[in-house]
Design a protein around this motif. Structure first.
Motif, PDB file in Angstrom:
ATOM      1  N   ILE A   1       0.579  -1.271   0.081  1.00 49.32           N
ATOM      2  CA  ILE A   1       0.240   0.042   0.167  1.00 49.32           C
ATOM      3  C   ILE A   1       0.791   1.315   0.042  1.00 49.32           C
ATOM      4  N   ASN A   2       1.880   1.318   0.753  1.00 49.17           N
ATOM      5  CA  ASN A   2       2.698   2.365   0.629  1.00 49.17           C
ATOM      6  C   ASN A   2       3.477   2.403  -0.421  1.00 49.17           C
ATOM      7  N   GLN A   3       3.986   1.431  -1.134  1.00 48.22           N
ATOM      8  CA  GLN A   3       4.628   1.537  -2.553  1.00 48.22           C
ATOM      9  C   GLN A   3       3.718   2.250  -3.400  1.00 48.22           C
ATOM     10  N   ARG A   4       2.420   2.030  -3.423  1.00 52.85           N
ATOM     11  CA  ARG A   4       1.399   2.481  -4.377  1.00 52.85           C
ATOM     12  C   ARG A   4       0.889   3.881  -4.055  1.00 52.85           C
ATOM     13  N   ALA A   5       1.191   3.905  -2.804  1.00 54.80           N
ATOM     14  CA  ALA A   5       0.766   5.439  -2.452  1.00 54.80           C
ATOM     15  C   ALA A   5       1.978   6.451  -2.433  1.00 54.80           C
ATOM     16  N   GLY A   6       3.113   5.942  -2.616  1.00 57.34           N
ATOM     17  CA  GLY A   6       4.356   6.699  -2.685  1.00 57.34           C
ATOM     18  C   GLY A   6       4.817   7.224  -1.180  1.00 57.34           C
ATOM     19  N   GLN A   7       4.051   7.070  -0.134  1.00 54.38           N
ATOM     20  CA  GLN A   7       4.236   7.339   1.210  1.00 54.38           C
ATOM     21  C   GLN A   7       3.599   6.434   2.205  1.00 54.38           C
ATOM     22  N   THR A   8       3.965   6.490   3.615  1.00 55.23           N
ATOM     23  CA  THR A   8       3.481   5.561   4.306  1.00 55.23           C
ATOM     24  C   THR A   8       2.128   6.104   4.727  1.00 55.23           C
ATOM     25  N   ILE A   9       1.298   5.029   4.716  1.00 58.52           N
ATOM     26  CA  ILE A   9      -0.244   5.233   5.025  1.00 58.52           C
ATOM     27  C   ILE A   9      -0.746   4.345   6.250  1.00 58.52           C
ATOM     28  N   PHE A  10      -1.006   5.401   7.157  1.00 60.56           N
ATOM     29  CA  PHE A  10      -1.546   4.979   8.339  1.00 60.56           C
ATOM     30  C   PHE A  10      -3.034   4.828   8.297  1.00 60.56           C
TER      31      PHE A  10
ATOM     32  N   SER B   1      -5.209   6.846  10.002  1.00 59.14           N
ATOM     33  CA  SER B   1      -5.655   8.342   9.768  1.00 59.14           C
ATOM     34  C   SER B   1      -5.502   8.646   8.315  1.00 59.14           C
ATOM     35  N   ARG B   2      -4.829   8.150   7.649  1.00 55.13           N
ATOM     36  CA  ARG B   2      -4.601   8.501   6.244  1.00 55.13           C
ATOM     37  C   ARG B   2      -5.050   7.847   5.365  1.00 55.13           C
ATOM     38  N   LEU B   3      -6.116   6.870   5.556  1.00 57.60           N
ATOM     39  CA  LEU B   3      -6.659   6.007   4.590  1.00 57.60           C
ATOM     40  C   LEU B   3      -7.603   6.780   3.753  1.00 57.60           C
ATOM     41  N   ASP B   4      -8.331   7.787   4.420  1.00 63.07           N
ATOM     42  CA  ASP B   4      -9.346   8.534   3.218  1.00 63.07           C
ATOM     43  C   ASP B   4      -8.704   9.445   2.245  1.00 63.07           C
ATOM     44  N   THR B   5      -7.473   9.703   2.709  1.00 60.20           N
ATOM     45  CA  THR B   5      -6.888  10.419   1.585  1.00 60.20           C
ATOM     46  C   THR B   5      -6.160   9.659   0.463  1.00 60.20           C
ATOM     47  N   PHE B   6      -5.842   8.480   0.930  1.00 59.33           N
ATOM     48  CA  PHE B   6      -5.372   7.330  -0.021  1.00 59.33           C
ATOM     49  C   PHE B   6      -6.415   6.711  -0.767  1.00 59.33           C
ATOM     50  N   LEU B   7      -7.547   6.885  -0.305  1.00 60.16           N
ATOM     51  CA  LEU B   7      -8.806   6.529  -1.414  1.00 60.16           C
ATOM     52  C   LEU B   7      -9.044   7.545  -2.087  1.00 60.16           C
ATOM     53  N   ASN B   8      -8.991   8.760  -1.878  1.00 60.41           N
ATOM     54  CA  ASN B   8      -9.544   9.917  -2.750  1.00 60.41           C
ATOM     55  C   ASN B   8      -8.341   9.936  -3.782  1.00 60.41           C
ATOM     56  N   THR B   9      -7.116   9.776  -3.354  1.00 58.67           N
ATOM     57  CA  THR B   9      -5.962  10.066  -4.566  1.00 58.67           C
ATOM     58  C   THR B   9      -6.096   8.738  -5.327  1.00 58.67           C
ATOM     59  N   HIS B  10      -6.817   7.654  -4.924  1.00 58.15           N
ATOM     60  CA  HIS B  10      -6.673   6.556  -5.829  1.00 58.15           C
ATOM     61  C   HIS B  10      -8.050   5.877  -5.882  1.00 58.15           C
ATOM     62  N   PRO B  11      -8.972   6.499  -6.684  1.00 61.42           N
ATOM     63  CA  PRO B  11     -10.374   6.053  -6.705  1.00 61.42           C
ATOM     64  C   PRO B  11     -10.706   4.730  -7.009  1.00 61.42           C
ATOM     65  N   ALA B  12      -9.798   4.140  -7.564  1.00 63.60           N
ATOM     66  CA  ALA B  12     -10.098   2.748  -8.093  1.00 63.60           C
ATOM     67  C   ALA B  12      -9.977   1.707  -6.942  1.00 63.60           C
ATOM     68  N   PHE B  13      -9.611   2.260  -5.690  1.00 66.15           N
ATOM     69  CA  PHE B  13      -9.602   1.392  -4.398  1.00 66.15           C
ATOM     70  C   PHE B  13     -10.805   1.544  -3.610  1.00 66.15           C
ATOM     71  N   GLN B  14     -11.673   2.799  -3.938  1.00 64.20           N
ATOM     72  CA  GLN B  14     -12.776   3.077  -2.858  1.00 64.20           C
ATOM     73  C   GLN B  14     -13.809   2.109  -2.886  1.00 64.20           C
ATOM     74  N   THR B  15     -13.978   1.021  -3.859  1.00 62.08           N
ATOM     75  CA  THR B  15     -14.985  -0.047  -3.614  1.00 62.08           C
ATOM     76  C   THR B  15     -14.403  -1.053  -2.461  1.00 62.08           C
ATOM     77  N   LEU B  16     -13.094  -0.810  -2.215  1.00 64.76           N
ATOM     78  CA  LEU B  16     -12.537  -1.699  -1.030  1.00 64.76           C
ATOM     79  C   LEU B  16     -12.268  -0.932   0.088  1.00 64.76           C
ATOM     80  N   ASP B  17     -13.112  -0.182   0.123  1.00 64.11           N
ATOM     81  CA  ASP B  17     -12.854   0.714   1.671  1.00 64.11           C
ATOM     82  C   ASP B  17     -13.399  -0.040   2.795  1.00 64.11           C
ATOM     83  N   LYS B  18     -14.308  -1.099   2.894  1.00 68.85           N
ATOM     84  CA  LYS B  18     -14.508  -1.683   4.072  1.00 68.85           C
ATOM     85  C   LYS B  18     -13.443  -2.653   4.491  1.00 68.85           C
ATOM     86  N   PRO B  19     -13.099  -3.571   3.612  1.00 67.72           N
ATOM     87  CA  PRO B  19     -11.849  -4.564   3.784  1.00 67.72           C
ATOM     88  C   PRO B  19     -10.632  -3.917   4.054  1.00 67.72           C
ATOM     89  N   LEU B  20     -10.318  -2.730   3.619  1.00 69.51           N
ATOM     90  CA  LEU B  20      -9.136  -1.982   3.996  1.00 69.51           C
ATOM     91  C   LEU B  20      -9.207  -1.623   5.382  1.00 69.51           C
TER      92      LEU B  20
END
Length: 311
Positions: free
Chosen positions: A239-248, A250-269
């Motif tokens: 996940i960090n490699q795809r985001a280009g930074q460390t994702i905690f 608290s930053r999960l919402d920012t990651f999903l907004n930046t990568h809309p293709a993963f928004q359907t996996l919000d609950k499993p994430l």
């Protein structure tokens, strides 16, 4: 003297008449096949076959059969085969003789295979003979006497016939099958490499790499918490490699907004980050089902990642 001579002739006729009568009626050749009698070459096998019919009271004396081996300097008896069958009140003999000629003529020559006399005996020791006639045939030379053509030299090379050209095998069907098999093997190899993730262009998603790492760890004895945490850490790194930074968390919402293709996996994430925080920060013992959840999530993220890469 005249009376004695007449008596001798009379007795001779009385004793020999039945024998001649028996030979003509009781023993006879039904069929004979001695092949062609022309154009034979040196070393060629000559087959003679005879079918002889006799009354059942007559028995062929095997001692009268010719002996295999050399008959003269140019003719060998290669084999002698005799078979007999009973049919009604008669005996049918099938005699096969195989000769081989080693005569090498310089021109066409007529040769003769000698006659063979077969003896038959009855239970009363009465002897009757049957003669297989001699057989004449012609042999041909394997090379010509003089070179063909006018003005040729008399060298030895002119006497010999040209060698037979080697037969060329048709390799086109074999080459076609070989190309097809090699192509199928290459396709199977590429398919295996693609499934294994060894092709960078076909496997640009880090989630597939994390999936392989987690599967490799799951094959070990996962009795220690560190093993489970290593599986969770492999997915975090992807996940960090795809985001280009460390994702905690608290930053999960920012990651999903930046990568809309993963928004359907919000609950499993979110479930994954919850399990990860419980394991790393609260020393909770992960359950074995967490590993299966991570593998499933890696597969889902990799599929979504392909869509994001195409777009």
């Amino acid at each position: 003297m005249k009376i004695s001579a007449y008596l001798f002739l009379l007795l001779t006729s009385l004793f020999w008449q039945p024998a001649f009568a028996a030979e003509s009626t009781a023993i006879k050749i039904l069929q004979q096949d001695r092949g062609r009698d022309y154009g034979l070459m040196v070393g060629e096998l000559i087959h003679h076959h005879y079918i002889i019919s006799t009354d059942s009271e007559y028995t062929l004396t095997t001692a009268s059969l010719p002996i295999e081996g050399e008959l003269n300097y140019w003719l060998d008896l290669h084999s002698v085969e005799l078979k007999s069958t009973e049919k009604q009140n008669r005996t049918i003999y099938r005699l096969s003789l195989v000769y081989q000629s080693f005569y090498a003529p310089l021109d066409v020559r007529a040769l003769t295979i000698p006659a063979i006399t077969l003896d038959f005996l009855t239970s009363q020791e009465q002897r009757v003979s049957l003669t297989l006639d001699e057989w004449t045939f012609t042999m041909s030379p394997i090379k010509e006497i003089t070179p063909s053509g006018v003005g040729n030299s008399d060298g030895v090379d002119h006497f010999m016939k040209p060698s037979i050209q080697p037969h060329r095998l048709k390799l086109k069907p074999i080459e076609t099958r070989l190309i097809i098999l090699c192509s199928l093997l290459l396709l199977c190899l590429l398919f295996y490499v693609a499934l294994s993730g060894w092709l960078p262009r076909l496997n640009r998603s880090p989630f597939l790499q994390a999936k392989r790492q987690i599967k490799a760890l799951s094959k070990q004895d996962l009795k220690q918490t560190e093993h489970y945490q290593a599986c969770l850490q492999a997915l975090h790194q992807a996940i960090n490699q795809r985001a280009g930074q460390t994702i905690f968390f608290s930053r999960l919402d920012t990651f999903l907004n930046t990568h809309p293709a993963f928004q359907t996996l919000d609950k499993p994430l979110r479930n994954f980050f919850t399990q990860s925080e419980a394991s790393f920060f609260f020393a909770a013992t992960p359950e074995p089902s967490y590993i299966k959840d991570c593998i499933r999530l890696c597969h889902q993220l990799a599929d979504a990642d392909k869509v994001s890469l195409k777009s």
